[in-house]
Design an enzyme around this catalytic site. Structure first.
Site, PDB file in Angstrom:
ATOM      1  N   SER A   1       3.016  -2.384   9.855  1.00 41.88           N
ATOM      2  CA  SER A   1       4.765  -2.148  10.544  1.00 41.88           C
ATOM      3  C   SER A   1       5.384  -3.730   9.716  1.00 41.88           C
ATOM      4  O   SER A   1       6.672  -4.164  10.345  1.00 41.88           O
ATOM      5  CB  SER A   1       5.104  -1.646  11.538  1.00 41.88           C
TER       6      SER A   1
ATOM      7  N   GLU B   1      -6.757   3.961   7.586  1.00 40.92           N
ATOM      8  CA  GLU B   1      -6.395   6.350   7.963  1.00 40.92           C
ATOM      9  C   GLU B   1      -7.873   6.948   7.087  1.00 40.92           C
ATOM     10  O   GLU B   1      -7.914   7.972   7.316  1.00 40.92           O
ATOM     11  CB  GLU B   1      -5.309   6.173   6.378  1.00 40.92           C
TER      12      GLU B   1
ATOM     13  N   ASN C   1       1.042  -1.576   0.512  1.00 37.38           N
ATOM     14  CA  ASN C   1       0.181  -0.226  -0.021  1.00 37.38           C
ATOM     15  C   ASN C   1       1.050   1.580   0.107  1.00 37.38           C
ATOM     16  O   ASN C   1       1.556   1.573   0.874  1.00 37.38           O
ATOM     17  CB  ASN C   1      -0.528  -0.480   0.964  1.00 37.38           C
TER      18      ASN C   1
ATOM     19  N   LYS D   1       0.245   4.504  -0.255  1.00 38.23           N
ATOM     20  CA  LYS D   1      -0.965   5.295   0.390  1.00 38.23           C
ATOM     21  C   LYS D   1      -0.369   6.730  -0.232  1.00 38.23           C
ATOM     22  O   LYS D   1      -0.385   6.503  -1.671  1.00 38.23           O
ATOM     23  CB  LYS D   1       0.077   5.681   1.396  1.00 38.23           C
TER      24      LYS D   1
ATOM     25  N   GLY E   1       2.403   2.171  10.781  1.00 34.34           N
ATOM     26  CA  GLY E   1       3.822   3.524  10.829  1.00 34.34           C
ATOM     27  C   GLY E   1       4.414   3.912  11.526  1.00 34.34           C
ATOM     28  O   GLY E   1       4.900   4.884  12.363  1.00 34.34           O
TER      29      GLY E   1
ATOM     30  N   HIS F   1      -9.350   1.265   4.479  1.00 36.05           N
ATOM     31  CA  HIS F   1      -8.305   1.262   5.534  1.00 36.05           C
ATOM     32  C   HIS F   1      -8.390   2.424   6.697  1.00 36.05           C
ATOM     33  O   HIS F   1      -9.084   3.286   6.719  1.00 36.05           O
ATOM     34  CB  HIS F   1      -7.239   1.965   4.588  1.00 36.05           C
TER      35      HIS F   1
ATOM     36  N   GLU G   1      -4.999  -4.886   9.985  1.00 39.45           N
ATOM     37  CA  GLU G   1      -4.476  -4.029  10.673  1.00 39.45           C
ATOM     38  C   GLU G   1      -4.987  -3.075  11.546  1.00 39.45           C
ATOM     39  O   GLU G   1      -6.000  -2.268  11.745  1.00 39.45           O
ATOM     40  CB  GLU G   1      -4.401  -3.133   8.976  1.00 39.45           C
TER      41      GLU G   1
END
Ligand code: 13P
Length: 253
Positions: free
Chosen positions: A214, A98, A9, A11, A174, A96, A168
């Site tokens: 991660s 985010e 991904n 991003k 991150g 996702h 996730e």
């Protein structure tokens, strides 16, 4: 034996030129991924450049990072499933964290996007995962069951082969913090439990669940060794060609 899947991904990273450069570095490093299914999910604006850079290389599939639920219309800034299909996109990430965290994505909108994606013949990577607050409050299981059931509401059993679920945990994205293999395995088991309730044992078992958060060349092996984990959704490390290629070929590490 299920086919394992490693997806990058990207991003909101890379210009068009940087996309081509990264793919050109990546291709010889990944080489023949063997039985591993490999996907890169690039920003919308780089899809066409990525497709051209990947031409002739069968090993890496092209993905996007979101899709709208409507076929077309007055939805400024959104992209439809047919638009993605017209660019030869095979996979799309949906829900996702985010998107959920910063752009108001809800269980309902994730479900609507998933329905549109599978109806158009796209493959979807549906993301679920708890926040740190939810984990610390002992609500991980409840959150995963809710997010999974909501995402799949009204999705026919026949569409399951088009869908991968990514676990996730938000606190691992991150941050350099990874879920332990055991934590990831337990979470994937809970996700399957929700799927089992809706579709029965065999279809739930046949579905692939990825871990994301991660994941890198140092922890991929132990995570992939878990019986409930069938792949990885890689953020930061997918932008480093050597690292991403190592993840794809983790069995050689
Ligand atoms: P990182 O690998 O950078 O933690 O990101 C994971 C992720 O969000 C993939 O979708």
């Amino acid at each position: 034996m299920k086919r394992e899947i490693i997806a990058g991904n990207w991003k909101m990273n890379c210009t068009k030129a940087e996309t081509v450069e990264l793919i050109e570095k990546l291709l010889p490093l990944v080489g023949d991924p063997g039985k591993m299914e490999v996907v890169i999910c690039v920003p919308f604006t780089n899809i066409d450049a990525a497709r051209k850079a990947l031409r002739g290389h069968k090993g890496i599939k092209l993905g996007a990072q979101n899709v709208h639920w409507a076929p077309k219309g007055a939805f400024t800034g959104e992209i439809s499933a047919d638009m993605l299909k017209s660019l030869k996109v095979k996979y799309v990430i949906i829900g996702h964290s985010e998107r959920r965290q910063y752009f108001g994505e809800t269980d309902e909108s994730v479900n609507a996007r998933l329905k549109a994606a599978v109806a158009a013949g796209l493959k979807a990577i549906v993301c679920v995962g708890e926040t740190l607050e939810e984990r610390e409050a002992g609500r991980t299981r409840e959150v995963l069951l809710r997010q999974t059931s909501a995402a799949f509401e009204g999705i026919d059993k026949s569409a399951l082969k088009q869908i991968v679920v990514a676990y996730e945990p938000v606190w691992a994205i991150g941050t350099g913090k990874t879920a332990t293999p055991k934590e990831a395995n337990t979470a994937a088991f809970v996700i399957r439990k929700a799927l089992r309730k809706q579709y029965g044992r065999t279809p739930a078992h046949a579905m692939r669940v990825q871990y994301g958060g991660s994941m890198n060349a140092s922890n991929v092996k132990e995570l992939m060794a878990m019986p409930q984990i069938d792949g990885g959704l890689i953020g930061g490390a997918s932008l480093k060609p050597e690292e991403f290629a190592k993840i794809v070929h983790y069995d050689e590490l």
